[in-house]
Design a protein around this motif. Structure first.
Motif, PDB file in Angstrom:
ATOM      1  N   VAL A 119       0.840  -1.205   0.000  1.00 27.43           N
ATOM      2  CA  VAL A 119       0.000   0.000   0.000  1.00 27.43           C
ATOM      3  C   VAL A 119       0.874   1.253   0.000  1.00 27.43           C
ATOM      4  O   VAL A 119       0.587   2.214  -0.719  1.00 27.43           O
ATOM      5  N   GLN A 120       1.946   1.239   0.780  1.00 31.06           N
ATOM      6  CA  GLN A 120       2.838   2.402   0.800  1.00 31.06           C
ATOM      7  C   GLN A 120       3.508   2.613  -0.556  1.00 31.06           C
ATOM      8  O   GLN A 120       3.667   3.754  -0.997  1.00 31.06           O
ATOM      9  N   ASP A 121       3.896   1.546  -1.231  1.00 26.53           N
ATOM     10  CA  ASP A 121       4.506   1.680  -2.558  1.00 26.53           C
ATOM     11  C   ASP A 121       3.511   2.240  -3.570  1.00 26.53           C
ATOM     12  O   ASP A 121       3.867   3.054  -4.427  1.00 26.53           O
ATOM     13  N   ARG A 122       2.271   1.815  -3.492  1.00 24.79           N
ATOM     14  CA  ARG A 122       1.257   2.335  -4.423  1.00 24.79           C
ATOM     15  C   ARG A 122       0.969   3.802  -4.168  1.00 24.79           C
ATOM     16  O   ARG A 122       0.750   4.557  -5.116  1.00 24.79           O
ATOM     17  N   LYS A 123       0.946   4.197  -2.899  1.00 28.83           N
ATOM     18  CA  LYS A 123       0.722   5.608  -2.590  1.00 28.83           C
ATOM     19  C   LYS A 123       1.896   6.463  -3.052  1.00 28.83           C
ATOM     20  O   LYS A 123       1.720   7.588  -3.491  1.00 28.83           O
ATOM     21  N   ASP A 154       3.816   5.838  -5.637  1.00 30.88           N
ATOM     22  CA  ASP A 154       3.806   5.915  -7.095  1.00 30.88           C
ATOM     23  C   ASP A 154       2.754   6.886  -7.632  1.00 30.88           C
ATOM     24  O   ASP A 154       2.883   7.391  -8.737  1.00 30.88           O
ATOM     25  N   GLN A 155       1.733   7.161  -6.864  1.00 33.59           N
ATOM     26  CA  GLN A 155       0.650   8.032  -7.370  1.00 33.59           C
ATOM     27  C   GLN A 155       0.962   9.465  -7.212  1.00 33.59           C
ATOM     28  O   GLN A 155       1.592  10.119  -6.652  1.00 33.59           O
TER      29      GLN A 155
END
Length: 78
Positions: free
Chosen positions: A71-75, A77-78
């Motif tokens: 979840v932290q990696d996806r946040k 990247d956005q």
């Protein structure tokens, strides 16, 4: 070490604890003349529940860290 690395380590610990449970039961059964599912399940009951409980807890913590890291990696990247 990031959250995904910590999660992977906890999943590894969980797998080691689970395998230690089965290895302990197999070692306990090494002195018997016969083998069977009933005898092995009795040997697992003699080993006890702490290895199973700690294995499940380590797996839950590991999966939690893995999900948190993803979840932290996806946040990020956005």
């Amino acid at each position: 070490m990031n959250n995904k690395g910590v999660g992977a380590v906890f999943c590894l610990i969980s797998a080691l604890l689970m395998s230690a449970r089965y290895l302990s039961a197999a070692i306990y059964m090494s002195g018997t003349m016969t083998w069977g599912t009933d005898l092995f399940s009795n040997a697992l009951s003699y080993v006890g529940a702490p290895l199973l409980v700690f294995s499940i807890l380590a797996l839950i913590v590991g999966v939690g860290f893995l999900i948190c890291g993803i979840v932290q990696d996806r946040k990020k990247d956005q």
